[in-house]
Write an enzyme that holds these catalytic residues in place. Structure first.
Site, PDB file in Angstrom:
ATOM      1  N   SER A   1       0.845  -1.198   0.000  1.00 29.57           N
ATOM      2  CA  SER A   1       0.000   0.000   0.000  1.00 29.57           C
ATOM      3  C   SER A   1       0.876   1.242   0.000  1.00 29.57           C
ATOM      4  O   SER A   1       2.070   1.154  -0.303  1.00 29.57           O
ATOM      5  CB  SER A   1      -0.938  -0.022   1.219  1.00 29.57           C
ATOM      6  OG  SER A   1      -1.925   0.969   1.090  1.00 29.57           O
ATOM      7  N   ASN A   2       0.318   2.383   0.316  1.00 37.69           N
ATOM      8  CA  ASN A   2       1.108   3.628   0.395  1.00 37.69           C
ATOM      9  C   ASN A   2       0.611   4.456   1.574  1.00 37.69           C
ATOM     10  O   ASN A   2      -0.334   4.076   2.252  1.00 37.69           O
ATOM     11  CB  ASN A   2       1.021   4.389  -0.931  1.00 37.69           C
ATOM     12  CG  ASN A   2      -0.408   4.680  -1.308  1.00 37.69           C
ATOM     13  OD1 ASN A   2      -1.105   5.406  -0.613  1.00 37.69           O
ATOM     14  ND2 ASN A   2      -0.885   4.075  -2.400  1.00 37.69           N
ATOM     15  N   TYR A   3       1.240   5.599   1.784  1.00 39.92           N
ATOM     16  CA  TYR A   3       0.971   6.392   2.992  1.00 39.92           C
ATOM     17  C   TYR A   3      -0.242   7.319   2.877  1.00 39.92           C
ATOM     18  O   TYR A   3      -0.482   8.112   3.774  1.00 39.92           O
ATOM     19  CB  TYR A   3       2.193   7.231   3.351  1.00 39.92           C
ATOM     20  CG  TYR A   3       3.330   6.426   3.929  1.00 39.92           C
ATOM     21  CD1 TYR A   3       3.183   5.776   5.148  1.00 39.92           C
ATOM     22  CD2 TYR A   3       4.544   6.306   3.264  1.00 39.92           C
ATOM     23  CE1 TYR A   3       4.219   5.039   5.696  1.00 39.92           C
ATOM     24  CE2 TYR A   3       5.587   5.572   3.795  1.00 39.92           C
ATOM     25  CZ  TYR A   3       5.427   4.937   5.010  1.00 39.92           C
ATOM     26  OH  TYR A   3       6.445   4.210   5.547  1.00 39.92           O
TER      27      TYR A   3
ATOM     28  N   ALA B   1      -4.661   7.629  -4.032  1.00 42.28           N
ATOM     29  CA  ALA B   1      -3.305   7.199  -4.408  1.00 42.28           C
ATOM     30  C   ALA B   1      -3.410   5.727  -4.793  1.00 42.28           C
ATOM     31  O   ALA B   1      -3.345   4.830  -3.949  1.00 42.28           O
ATOM     32  CB  ALA B   1      -2.353   7.383  -3.236  1.00 42.28           C
TER      33      ALA B   1
END
Ligand code: CTP
Length: 400
Positions: free
Chosen positions: A209-211, A276
């Protein structure tokens, strides 16, 4: 504009601009608002409470320990009843006290106790305004959701020129009205907003995943809904409550988000793609937890659909707004994406700047339109930034 039924508390500090706030109170009262004034001890050296009392038709609060007019605890009752709290002129002192959570007089105590939106209108000597501590306090308070008006630049009382003058009373009242009665300039617009990250499963206990926190997309959804749009929010996994009046569709993977966006797209006028989206996902998702071995592990990734790019090929008369979070070559990368994905507007932000990264409550954005025009905005809360994006959209549509 009719402010009947709205309660505005005006906290007045001491400064040469104090007299200008008399007009702010007078205008708000004429528009039908109930206005309560709290004056600091220093404010009373510049203007008497009688002036404010005569205009507001309400007792002016000057002291924590006076016998109350009615039997209520004033700082609590004013803090609770306010629909909007204005501090003007806001001195370096009150800004510093608020930033530090100090509550040592009626105004600072009521400010700490209130849950109402607070609009702070600084006015002070330009060197004081430029002071790094004052600027740090303003940035910190902005990050917590306090709203600020920029001081005007011009001739100051002491004879020099600079940035520190109180904005015109009419501008302060205009800003107050837009907070109390948000404009309905998006009525009839159907908007789809995506927000947050996607999660790409590796096995039942792991994912890529991402932040992304989702805060920017949620702020756009909230602002658009407040301005009258019908909003569908397609959100990846985040920890934020859905704004009132917004229809929420929860998704996890890029594929799920892709499907949800495709099925909402036909019935929308505007798509704001703030999510995102992971560009890749594991080629295989293991049914069972992958066990560790003595060797290194290679994870093969395959490409996810580029949702926005695909919609760019079928957009017709719809408006597409993308986001571009970068760490380098901000404007160049953002402009390329605008072109490649056939967008009408792209919101670029450099995530390496303090106050503009993932998870913060603030952002520093640049808005690029298809015609090449660029709006460069300073650090502000994500909600304010969302309103500025929507302002750009309205302006763009009006010029079309
Ligand atoms: N986007 C999308 N689908 C993807 C990737 C991105 O719809 N698979 C959208 C994002 O929501 C954003 C815009 O495209 O509005 C730009 O996303 P970004 O991740 O910055 O760009 P990419 O095209 O993925 O390029 P790169 O990751 O190489 O910077």
């Amino acid at each position: 504009m009719d402010l009947k039924g709205k309660s505005v508390v005006v906290g007045v500090c001491g400064g040469i601009a104090t007299y200008k706030v008399v007009e702010v109170v007078s205008r708000l009262k004429k528009m039908g608002a109930e206005v309560d004034v709290i004056m600091t001890a220093n404010a009373q050296k510049f203007v008497t409470p009688l002036t404010f009392r005569s205009l507001s038709h309400r007792p002016v609060v000057t002291d924590m320990f006076n016998d109350p007019e009615y039997w209520d605890i004033k700082h609590i009752s004013l803090a609770k009843k306010a629909d909007l709290f204005i501090v003007a002129p806001a001195t370096a002192n009150i800004i510093g006290k608020l930033a530090a959570g100090i509550a040592d007089d009626m105004l600072s105590t009521t400010l700490v106790a209130t849950k109402a939106p607070v609009l702070i209108v600084p006015a002070m000597n330009h060197d004081m305004y430029a002071n790094a501590v004052v600027q740090r306090n303003i940035e910190m308070l902005r990050g917590l959701g306090y709203m600020f008006m920029e001081p005007d630049t011009g001739r100051m009382a002491e004879g020099t020129s600079g940035k520190g003058r109180l904005p015109e009373p009419s501008s302060i009242v205009e800003r107050a009205c837009s907070i109390l009665c948000p404009k309905q300039d998006l009525k009839g617009i159907r908007m789809v907003v995506t927000a947050g990250p996607t999660r790409e499963n590796i096995d039942p206990v792991r994912y890529l995943s991402n932040y992304s926190s989702g805060k920017m997309g949620y702020a756009v959804a909230r602002a658009a809904s407040e301005r009258g749009a019908d909003v569908v929010l397609i959100s990846g996994p985040v920890e934020i409550e859905c704004p009132e009046g917004v229809q929420l569709i929860r998704t996890t993977t890029a594929d799920e988000m892709h499907e949800a966006v495709l099925s909402s797209f036909e019935n929308c006028d505007v798509l704001v793609m703030a999510a995102a989206v992971a560009d890749y996902r594991p080629a295989e998702v293991s049914e069972f937890k992958i066990k560790k071995t003595d060797d290194d592990m290679v994870l093969r990734l395959v490409k996810n659909p580029d949702i926005l790019k695909k919609l760019g090929t079928m957009k017709g008369s719809k408006t597409l707004i993308g986001f571009s979070a970068e760490t380098d070559n901000l404007m160049e990368n953002a402009a390329k994406k605008l072109e490649a994905k056939n967008l009408d507007m792209i919101v670029a932000n450099d995530v390496t700047l303090e106050g503009a990264g993932f998870g913060t409550d603030t952002n520093i954005i640049k808005i690029i339109r298809r015609d090449g025009s660029i709006t460069d905005l300073p650090l502000m809360s994500k909600l304010e930034a969302a309103h500025r994006i929507l302002d750009e959209f309205c302006d763009m549509v009006a010029k079309d």
